[in-house]
Scaffold this active site. Sequence first.
Site, PDB file in Angstrom:
ATOM      1  N   CYS A 329       0.843  -1.202   0.000  1.00  0.00           N
ATOM      2  CA  CYS A 329       0.000   0.000   0.000  1.00  0.00           C
ATOM      3  C   CYS A 329       0.878   1.253   0.000  1.00  0.00           C
ATOM      4  O   CYS A 329       1.542   1.542  -0.990  1.00  0.00           O
ATOM      5  CB  CYS A 329      -0.976  -0.036   1.171  1.00  0.00           C
ATOM      6  SG  CYS A 329      -2.384   1.089   0.939  1.00  0.00           S
ATOM      7  N   HIS A 426      -3.760  -5.632   1.271  1.00  0.00           N
ATOM      8  CA  HIS A 426      -3.535  -5.911   2.688  1.00  0.00           C
ATOM      9  C   HIS A 426      -3.960  -7.340   3.007  1.00  0.00           C
ATOM     10  O   HIS A 426      -4.837  -7.902   2.354  1.00  0.00           O
ATOM     11  CB  HIS A 426      -4.345  -4.949   3.563  1.00  0.00           C
ATOM     12  CG  HIS A 426      -3.933  -3.525   3.451  1.00  0.00           C
ATOM     13  ND1 HIS A 426      -2.809  -3.032   4.069  1.00  0.00           N
ATOM     14  CD2 HIS A 426      -4.493  -2.483   2.783  1.00  0.00           C
ATOM     15  CE1 HIS A 426      -2.703  -1.732   3.807  1.00  0.00           C
ATOM     16  NE2 HIS A 426      -3.700  -1.377   3.028  1.00  0.00           N
TER      17      HIS A 426
END
Length: 483
Positions: A329, A426
């Site tokens: 991310c 994630h």
Amino acid sequence: MRGALMVQGTTSDAGKSVLVAGLCRVLARDGQSVAPFKPQNMSLNSAVTDDGGEIGRAQALQAEAAGIPASVDMNPVLLKPSSDTRAQVILRGQVFKAMDAMSYHDYKSIALATVLDAFTALRTRYDTVIVEGAGSPAEINLRERDIANMGFAEPADCPVIIVADIDRGGVFAHLVGTLELLSHSEQHRVKGFVINRFRGDIKLLEGGLDWLQERTGKPVFGVLPFIENLRLDAEDAIDTDQALTQNAFTVVVPVLKRISNHTDFDALRHQPGVNLVYGAPGHPLPPADLIILPGSKNVRADMQWLRKQGWDKQIMKHLRFGGKVLGVCGGYQMLGQHIHDPDGIEDSPGNTEGLGLLPCSTVLKDGKQLHQVAGTVLGDAKLRGYEIHCGETHVLGDLEPLAQLADDRSDGAISEDGRVAGTYIHGLFDEPEACQALLKWAGCNTGATVDVAALRNAELDRLADTLEHHLDLAALWRAAGIA
């Protein structure tokens, strides 16, 4: 059972999140329809719900404990700090706006309506709702316009128990002091106490328990023991304690100032032959086989902060000596050439140079991407996870993506030399096949990996067993009026 019960604490980290998860699992195992709820959460660990919103990671875990899908109603207000005085405000799963502390304090009286609507929605769908407070109800400076503790419990007419951590010391002062600082009606709302994390012979505590009940007129529903190695997702704090194995494969995660979703890496601490180490600010990064750059709530500021620590030079040295680097991310964005924030989405508008390890650039934009994803990583290894980001990353050239997703999208990139990779996904280590493939890419051949979902489920059952053994649950339900 019908009704609700709120768990408040004398301090942060008193055990509220874990106790709520355990009570949800106890009721679910008894065949009850139960849901968790937290009016207001401040955390950079979040999850994507089945209904396409963002809530605190702890509430997603509590929903799993209850055996139900996570919903935005379980955490209607989520605050994600981007600086010491500013946070992104998430209302019922979607970004509302960024606000400074005083602006949000003024806004809370309006946010209370959102909180009560979400609570009512849960009450219509589930027989029992177990509510978690935030911090302490006795924080005098936060009492005005409170929506997280008694400011919610009073208008919702919700009974309360207070939990205190005896391992910190001063447990009787914490409980009596907290109760004394509440109003008369709030004191009446408190039905009793739970003492958490006790070590030793319970007989040595019995005199104190008798005194507490006589002093306050409130019962102690139980004393919970210190549960060794309880492996559940942390709400916010990073657990840096781990018994390190000699000659093991070492994964180092630098602790950024605004690190987010560090629970992504909890799965690695359970893998055989792997040491997970967090790089502490102010210190050189420890020797590593794999460095993972984590997510961040303020990517440009954390990129500058990483350079201030000298970690950029250490990452380059790590690569020269044959190590691997993975960015997740915000960490993926840092691996690129530039991070542009023309509209000041995370901070003041501007442009920050990245590490230049991948030929890509990121532009931060309004409209956060919230997706649960499935697919494959590094070929055909099964992958499940979720996306939470507000950036668009454009890869220059024809690099191989790290993952192929079931919705016909590709994700991330792998450098031409195969030593640097980035992804927006994630939870990518939670799926055993994906974890094994990623560790193998990094140079670790551990063989079979631990099924983290099964481990988490077993830990929730272990927690529920402990609560059933050490709490007078029948008295608790009666006192709360939900028996």
